[in-house]
Design a protein around this motif. Sequence first.
Motif, PDB file in Angstrom:
ATOM      1  N   GLN A 236       7.558 -28.574 -33.744  1.00 47.72           N
ATOM      2  CA  GLN A 236       7.043 -27.164 -33.913  1.00 47.72           C
ATOM      3  C   GLN A 236       7.689 -26.101 -34.270  1.00 47.72           C
ATOM      4  O   GLN A 236       7.459 -25.467 -35.338  1.00 47.72           O
ATOM      5  CB  GLN A 236       6.052 -27.026 -32.599  1.00 47.72           C
ATOM      6  CG  GLN A 236       4.785 -27.989 -32.472  1.00 47.72           C
ATOM      7  CD  GLN A 236       3.830 -27.475 -31.500  1.00 47.72           C
ATOM      8  OE1 GLN A 236       3.747 -26.047 -31.260  1.00 47.72           O
ATOM      9  NE2 GLN A 236       3.045 -28.374 -30.779  1.00 47.72           N
TER      10      GLN A 236
ATOM     11  N   ASN B  99      -0.390 -26.198 -34.569  1.00 49.60           N
ATOM     12  CA  ASN B  99      -0.985 -26.444 -33.392  1.00 49.60           C
ATOM     13  C   ASN B  99      -2.292 -27.238 -33.328  1.00 49.60           C
ATOM     14  O   ASN B  99      -3.161 -27.304 -32.369  1.00 49.60           O
ATOM     15  CB  ASN B  99      -1.412 -25.169 -32.819  1.00 49.60           C
ATOM     16  CG  ASN B  99      -0.104 -24.061 -32.583  1.00 49.60           C
ATOM     17  OD1 ASN B  99       0.924 -24.799 -32.104  1.00 49.60           O
ATOM     18  ND2 ASN B  99      -0.224 -22.816 -32.587  1.00 49.60           N
TER      19      ASN B  99
ATOM     20  N   VAL C 123       3.724 -28.673 -23.801  1.00 44.55           N
ATOM     21  CA  VAL C 123       3.576 -28.536 -25.087  1.00 44.55           C
ATOM     22  C   VAL C 123       4.334 -29.456 -25.947  1.00 44.55           C
ATOM     23  O   VAL C 123       5.536 -29.731 -25.707  1.00 44.55           O
ATOM     24  CB  VAL C 123       4.041 -27.061 -25.750  1.00 44.55           C
ATOM     25  CG1 VAL C 123       4.082 -27.118 -27.479  1.00 44.55           C
ATOM     26  CG2 VAL C 123       3.217 -26.005 -25.244  1.00 44.55           C
TER      27      VAL C 123
END
Length: 621
Positions: free
Chosen positions: A535, A548, A529
């Motif tokens: 994030q 996302n 990720v």
Amino acid sequence: MCGITGHITFSGRPDVDALRAMTGRIAHRGPDNQSVWNEGEVALGHARLSIIDLSETNNQPMVDPLTGNVLVFNGEIYNFQSLRTSLEKKGERFHTKGDTEVLLGLYRCHGINFLSMLRGMFSFALWDPANKMLFMARDPLGKKPLAYAQTSQGFIFASEVGALAKHPSVSGEMDWDALTHYLSLSYIPGPFSIYQSIRKLPPGHFAIYDAEGLRTEQYFELDYKEKEKVSLDEAVDLVHEELRHAVRLRMISDVPLGAMLSGGLDSSLVAAIMAEQADGPVKTFSVGFEDKKYNELPYAREVADHLGLDHHEETARPDAMGLLPRIVAHYGEPYADNSALPSFILSSMVRKHVTVALNGDGGDELSGGYSHYRRKGLANVVQRIVRSGKFVPCSGIEALLEGDSLLCRVRRSWVYRYKYPELKPLYRSEYFQGGCKMRLLRPEIAEMVEGRTSRWRKACIQEAFAHADDTIERMLWLDNTTYLPGDLLVKMDIASMAHGLEVRSPLLDSRVVGMCARLPSGYKVHKGVRKFILQRIARKYLPAHIINRRKQGFSVPVSSWLRNEMSGFLAQSLEDAAPKMGSYLNMDAVRTLVEEHKTGKVNHGMRLWILLNLALWETGR
């Protein structure tokens, strides 16, 4: 944000008329005032874009009445208010409310040893008459440019390569190393320029020019080896607070201010933090395109609605054939990042409403946002098996990366994923590499430059190994020291300043960058990720589907354009430049590329875009 120029000679007098003309060529960077100062062996020029303290007392060149020191300065020192307070406690007094006079005060008190105190984007030149010395510096990451030339008539500098190249004392002879790098990268990395006589002061460096010559020294170095032992939750809180402070500092302005909003994670996070700290709705701006593949307006609109922003948008129908020659002229040397076109259009649109805009530049380099950071556990295991810890590429490794066939793509994927992933930030197969580049160049030029870009890559990667201990952070180091200052920051500086627009990037704050560098790499890219820590911060402001959303980028359909509506423009531009380009390129090879692309045999879109921008630069200089 401004533009600066200068000419220093210790054997005669500077050409003030030429300097005034050079300053006029960068008047778009500072439309509010252009001035030249001259005394003895020195002439300095400045084009001002008024942002803080709009009064004429802040015009430059600014002379220190106590010492006679003279300063020309481009950029913003965001922490100038706290620095000013510290200086006042030492007895210093100020007559303006801006940051320029603070720089003069810092030099009075600390000499050249104050650069680490600055939190901002800047390039400046300060003439010290007592020591007969010019002191120049550039910000840590390279937001603000500074180019210079050492000539038989003295030392000459400017904010833009194109303006400097037109000074009568500066030679226009081409730098072949720069040309070969351009063909392989689509930009020219510093310290090179397309001209042999012009060099760029590297980010995080200062320079001193006096009767003994020029000396440069690095004062800021990005390093990923020293780590802080903090938990993930602690790291999220630390970076979040530092980023909030970086945004708050960048919202200081005496002119209208807003933000560029694409709807992606980085710009949305910056806009969210602005909205959190602003007194009223933040003005945001987006440009979209009719082709849905390249249109981010729906995403930007969704973010604006969620955050309650005062959002403005336009659907652009770009006249690429009309705009491109103008854009190429502004960059001043060959530059072929195709997102320069939408960046130019967006800057023009934003400037109709505000003079200062924040953006999300730097998020990918801060915490691993590009596709080459998406590494799974298996890749790391195989990499440890197939190579030692040092980067010692086998002879001809780059030959394995060439070609467009399925076998070539599989082979290239293996090299990137398992053998030498550090090559990925520096090698784009769709540009001119290896044999493809050698066939494009005339034999005598090819012989001269063969292997130059490969050696440059190897030197960069060896430096990355010296500054980072794992693959992810070596790629971060490479992106931050090559692609970011050589391509991305150049793109936005030129595109925005062409319209007298100041763009500020909180994610490129030196303290934010330094803090993230000291965090474990797993906080930046976590189990494949990317931008993991950003994030986590964004969860406080934005819904998951926005956070996302797949990265889209800010580009245009180059391959389609050059095969269809721009095919005639491409052919004519190459033909017009053939008398010049033919002295170093094999024009038959160029025509073959055009024909193969037009018929659909091979997609040469980016290679032809590189050649088109080179051709337009040649015909325009």
